[in-house]
Design an enzyme around this catalytic site. Structure first.
Site, PDB file in Angstrom:
ATOM      1  CG  MET A 105     -14.640   5.797   3.880  1.00  0.00           C
ATOM      2  SD  MET A 105     -14.554   5.882   2.682  1.00  0.00           S
ATOM      3  CE  MET A 105     -13.296   6.191   1.932  1.00  0.00           C
ATOM      4  N   GLY A 106     -12.138   2.777   7.054  1.00  0.00           N
ATOM      5  CA  GLY A 106     -10.840   1.198   7.624  1.00  0.00           C
ATOM      6  C   GLY A 106      -9.573   1.377   6.325  1.00  0.00           C
ATOM      7  CD  GLN A 116      -0.125   4.215  15.053  1.00  0.00           C
ATOM      8  OE1 GLN A 116       0.760   3.455  14.500  1.00  0.00           O
ATOM      9  NE2 GLN A 116      -0.429   5.002  16.329  1.00  0.00           N
ATOM     10  CG  HIS A 133      -7.668   5.638  10.363  1.00  0.00           C
ATOM     11  ND1 HIS A 133      -6.608   4.958   9.452  1.00  0.00           N
ATOM     12  CD2 HIS A 133      -8.493   6.028   9.667  1.00  0.00           C
ATOM     13  CE1 HIS A 133      -7.122   5.561   7.877  1.00  0.00           C
ATOM     14  NE2 HIS A 133      -8.780   5.978   8.457  1.00  0.00           N
ATOM     15  CD  GLN A 154      -3.637  20.138   8.736  1.00  0.00           C
ATOM     16  OE1 GLN A 154      -2.841  20.527   9.977  1.00  0.00           O
ATOM     17  NE2 GLN A 154      -2.811  20.914   7.871  1.00  0.00           N
ATOM     18  CD  GLN A 203     -13.500  13.976   4.371  1.00  0.00           C
ATOM     19  OE1 GLN A 203     -14.073  12.767   3.456  1.00  0.00           O
ATOM     20  NE2 GLN A 203     -13.459  12.648   5.412  1.00  0.00           N
ATOM     21  CB  SER A 224      -2.858   7.261   2.339  1.00  0.00           C
ATOM     22  OG  SER A 224      -4.225   7.597   1.861  1.00  0.00           O
ATOM     23  CB  SER A 225      -6.411   3.662   3.102  1.00  0.00           C
ATOM     24  OG  SER A 225      -6.985   4.373   4.793  1.00  0.00           O
TER      25      SER A 225
END
Length: 285
Positions: A30-31, A35, A37, A150, A155, A187-188
């Protein structure tokens, strides 16, 4: 890196790649990339021939409209990071492109009790929305391998169930959670924390490390209770902090003793001053 905003253009490009015998790896995001991602991109590059990353903030998985509105958008920076990481294809669709018939669900996914506990209990409808968008993306990309982190523990289990429900020919690869040097899970949502709130967020990972380091010192319920009290005493509303394992059927078990392997501590808590909800998990045995 190729960038596509339309499904038809992406499908043509990937069809050519398949005819050339290339194995496709897929990293849905989701953008607001970090790091964590990029580690998924690296794993995909190592294990497949062509890596597709998608950036799409999916409205159907937000049960809180305010949370959707506040989700960080950093597209220009994301593109620079993906290019530097050697990503091959970026899919950047609009909501209209992904949901041409509107946001109403086209089908219901039978995730069973897996979507009624933990995140499912606190975010009703969330996993149906996740299933909806991942189903669309997997149909479109048709990857050989799907790479997920993880940190989104439940999810990952939901997507594994989705793959089995739909009989999809894709391998789910779950990669370890990446943490900052001080232990905070990447986390974003961390972008929404000011420096003081960011420092306070460390209590999340500290609670998990406390459980890991004291696992055999007292009953699980007592250890978890101390970790919960520590979070509440440091400005958190705790949705849950539970000790779980994964049952053979892919559901989540809530064991009463540390005899099952692996055993995970899973937590979701809202940092009160920022109203940012953070999740984390850790294998503790």
């Amino acid at each position: 890196m190729y960038l596509f905003k339309r499904k038809d253009d992406l499908e043509r490009h990937l069809s050519t790649a398949r005819k050339e015998g290339k194995r496709i790896g897929f990293v849905p995001t989701m953008g607001a990339l970090h790091q964590g991602h990029l580690s998924l991109i690296a794993a995909a590059k190592e294990n497949t021939d062509l890596v597709v990353c998608s950036i799409f903030v999916n409205p159907t998985q937000f049960n809180d409209p305010a949370d959707f509105e506040k989700y960080p958008i950093t597209i220009d920076q994301d593109i620079l990071q993906l290019t530097a990481a050697g990503n091959d294809v970026l899919f950047l669709p609009s909501v209209q492109e992904m949901y041409p018939k509107g946001l109403a669900p086209e089908m219901h996914y039978d995730f069973g009790e897996l979507e009624t506990v933990l995140e499912g209990a606190h975010r009703p409808g969330h996993f149906q929305g996740v299933g909806q968008v991942v189903h669309k993306l997997l149909d479109l990309v048709q990857p050989d391998k799907l790479f997920m982190g993880q940190k989104d523990f439940q999810q990952c289990l939901i997507i594994n169930r989705l793959i089995k429900l739909l009989h999809l020919n894709v391998e789910l690869v779950i990669c370890p959670t990446l943490r900052e040097q001080d232990g905070l899970a990447m986390s974003s949502r961390n972008l929404r924390l000011n420096p003081t709130e960011r420092q306070n967020a460390l209590h999340i990972s500290r609670a998990l490390y406390y459980i890991k380091n004291n696992l055999t010192q007292a009953p699980l319920k007592e250890i978890a209770g101390k970790a919960i009290n520590e979070l509440k005493g440091n400005g958190f509303d705790v949705d849950y902090l539970d000790m779980v394992s994964i049952a053979p059927d892919g559901n989540i078990d809530f064991p009463a003793a540390p005899g099952k392997d692996p055993l995970y501590a899973v937590v979701a808590a809202r940092e009160i001053s920022s109203n940012v909800r953070l999740i984390d998990n850790m294998q503790v045995n």
